[in-house]
Design an enzyme around this catalytic site. Structure first.
Site, PDB file in Angstrom:
ATOM      1  CG  ASP A   1       4.949   8.041  11.417  1.00 36.13           C
ATOM      2  OD1 ASP A   1       4.858   8.265  10.198  1.00 36.13           O
ATOM      3  OD2 ASP A   1       4.146   7.285  12.003  1.00 36.13           O
TER       4      ASP A   1
ATOM      5  NE  ARG B   1      -0.571   0.668   4.976  1.00 32.64           N
ATOM      6  CZ  ARG B   1      -0.102   1.828   5.459  1.00 32.64           C
ATOM      7  NH1 ARG B   1      -0.125   2.918   4.706  1.00 32.64           N
ATOM      8  NH2 ARG B   1       0.414   1.879   6.676  1.00 32.64           N
TER       9      ARG B   1
ATOM     10  CG  ASN C   1       6.516   6.875   7.923  1.00 30.19           C
ATOM     11  OD1 ASN C   1       5.409   7.268   7.575  1.00 30.19           O
ATOM     12  ND2 ASN C   1       6.674   5.799   8.666  1.00 30.19           N
TER      13      ASN C   1
END
Length: 302
Positions: free
Chosen positions: A212, A116, A164
């Site tokens: 992140d 994804r 990220n």
């Protein structure tokens, strides 16, 4: 050709804990299950973010949810387009949306089942990059894809795991990237004429949570969201921890500058994997004025 940053290796892992942390305030109600992709849309003067597994692009006006646009089964990242509308990374492909939210163009599928889209951003020349990852986050399954202005798509980096945060230096000669399991922010050489990314070198070792999403300020500081860390950390380019923003939710997922004076840092959080009664503010957007302007954020130039 671009050159690498020459900070000595020992400086790249410096940890200096600031004397006093600052605290972000909750801006919205819980508006996402898995909020990511925080950004400022200059055409709307609004915040936008994604609710990843709902497949929605959200628009925030002040502290209120203004709209929610469904764009796919999963949505990873978005950026404004220079002439209006947005580019988004959904499911297994890229979409270009017009200012009304209609689909203007879609790329072919870029990969098969079990993967994804995740986080992304634009270089200074207006190309859009977004990382894909395995749904089970298996090592080495991730790829950073580049969408050029002529709508061709090319793999820019491979052998990633959870790609990220991604930002560019103001001069465009370097990209800063997070592949979360590495536990660091890394710098890559960037060739502005081709979009190619070169040698990867750690800039800052991240502690207190998993790195992140990321934003950059006008002084070059890297603001890193800490998944599981209830915080955003600012690192200078020699790797020193220079500021800590405390967030009243554990899973801090992305951050971006915007708002009055471009000194407000907006922060997304996530409820992924949590029970209904756990971490009650998770899924809300937070905000703090950090007294430094954000670096310019490029739009997709097509």
């Amino acid at each position: 050709m671009p050159t690498t940053i020459t900070a000595p290796p020992d400086h790249r892992s410096t940890v200096h804990v600031p004397e006093e942390a600052i605290r972000a305030e909750q801006l919205t109600d819980v508006v996402t299950h898995h909020g990511e992709g925080m950004g400022w849309d200059p055409a709307l003067s609004r915040l936008r973010l994604v609710d990843v597994f709902a497949g929605d692009l959200l628009t925030i006006d002040g502290g209120l949810l203004e709209s929610r646009l469904h764009v796919g089964d999963v949505v990873g990242a978005w950026r404004p387009r220079a002439d209006g509308g947005v580019v988004v990374a959904v499911d297994d492909r890229f979409l270009l949306l017009d200012p009304a939210g209609g689909v203007e163009w879609t790329s072919p599928s870029l990969f098969g089942p079990g993967l994804r889209m995740n986080d992304g951003g634009c270089d200074r020349q207006g190309r859009f990059y977004c990382g894909s990852m395995g749904v089970d986050a298996l090592p080495g399954q991730g790829t950073l894809w580049r969408l050029d202005q002529d709508r061709t798509v090319t793999p820019a980096l491979t052998d990633l795991t959870i790609p990220n945060g991604l930002v560019w230096s103001v001069d465009g000669r370097h990209a800063y990237h997070v592949d979360t399991p590495r536990g660091s922010v890394d710098v890559l050489q960037h060739d502005g004429s081709t979009g190619a990314l070169g040698r990867r070198t750690p800039v800052a070792r991240v502690s207190g949570g998993d790195p992140d999403g990321m934003a950059q300020d006008a002084d070059g500081g890297l603001w890193v969201a800490l998944w599981g860390g209830s915080a955003v950390h600012r690192y200078s380019l020699d790797g020193t921890l220079t500021a800590v923003v405390e967030v009243d939710a554990a899973q801090v997922s992305s951050c971006a500058f915007g708002g009055p004076g471009d000194t407000h840092l907006y922060i997304t959080t996530s409820r992924q994997g949590l029970g209904d009664a756990e971490d009650p503010a998770a899924g809300a957007v937070f905000c703090v004025d950090v007294d430094v302007e954000g670096a310019p954020v490029a739009a997709f130039a097509a």
